[in-house]
Design a protein around this motif. Structure first.
Motif, PDB file in Angstrom:
ATOM      1  N   GLU A   1       2.052   4.205  -2.074  1.00  0.00           N
ATOM      2  CA  GLU A   1       1.650   4.888  -3.312  1.00  0.00           C
ATOM      3  C   GLU A   1       2.812   5.113  -4.277  1.00  0.00           C
ATOM      4  O   GLU A   1       2.677   4.937  -5.478  1.00  0.00           O
ATOM      5  N   LYS A   2       3.980   5.500  -3.739  1.00  0.00           N
ATOM      6  CA  LYS A   2       5.134   5.756  -4.593  1.00  0.00           C
ATOM      7  C   LYS A   2       5.589   4.464  -5.273  1.00  0.00           C
ATOM      8  O   LYS A   2       5.873   4.451  -6.477  1.00  0.00           O
TER       9      LYS A   2
ATOM     10  N   GLN B   1       3.089   3.473  -7.987  1.00  0.00           N
ATOM     11  CA  GLN B   1       3.252   4.298  -9.188  1.00  0.00           C
ATOM     12  C   GLN B   1       4.456   3.829 -10.010  1.00  0.00           C
ATOM     13  O   GLN B   1       4.364   3.660 -11.234  1.00  0.00           O
TER      14      GLN B   1
ATOM     15  N   ASN C   1       0.810  -1.216   0.000  1.00  0.00           N
ATOM     16  CA  ASN C   1       0.000   0.000   0.000  1.00  0.00           C
ATOM     17  C   ASN C   1       0.845   1.268   0.000  1.00  0.00           C
ATOM     18  O   ASN C   1       0.456   2.286   0.557  1.00  0.00           O
TER      19      ASN C   1
END
Length: 161
Positions: free
Chosen positions: A91-92, A95, A89
């Protein structure tokens, strides 16, 4: 004496595991070679390659297959990293991994277009089209065989209960 027996049993266990692992690897390699031979026969027959076409086609096709394997491995690795990023989990990471996965998938698509152009240099377009169909038909045939094999194994296991 007890330690000697335990050490002997441990050594025997490790040796048997090593032999079993080697046997599995050999079985996999044998299966892989058999599958390649079946694929060559299937494609040759389905595409209806002449002797001259086959001589020009197979070296190119084998190089294409090596590239495909490498690209598929890269895509699978990117997929696994993406899946781990989703689980974490972060986010970076998600991405970054999503971009890597999309790039790997794009590389596969671009490579397919290049392969098509290369193959059209040695085969008529109709035979290149038949090759594309033959590869998919062979894949479906193998999936069907695998399902049938698994179904038979499950039936045998069910009968033993």
């Amino acid at each position: 004496m007890k330690k000697l027996i335990i050490a002997s049993l441990t050594c025997l266990f490790i040796c048997s595991m090593s032999v079993q692992a080697q046997s599995k690897k050999e079985n996999f390699e044998n299966w892989r070679e058999k599958m390649k031979a079946e694929k060559v026969a299937f494609i040759t027959s389905y595409v209806d390659l002449t002797v001259e076409e086959a001589q020009n086609f197979w070296p190119i096709y084998n190089e294409i297959e090596k590239k495909k394997d490498g690209l598929a491995r890269k895509e699978r690795q990117a997929y696994h990293k993406l899946n781990k990023a989703i689980e974490s989990n972060n986010e970076k990471d998600i991405q970054t991994c999503l971009k890597a996965y999309i790039d790997a998938a794009d590389d596969n698509q671009r490579d397919l277009e290049e392969d098509y152009e290369q193959l059209c240099k040695v085969l008529p377009e109709k035979k290149v089209a038949k090759l594309m169909v033959a590869e998919e038909k062979f894949r479906h045939q193998q999936i069907g065989r695998l399902r049938h094999h698994r179904g038979n194994n499950n039936a045998r296991k069910g009968n033993q209960k």
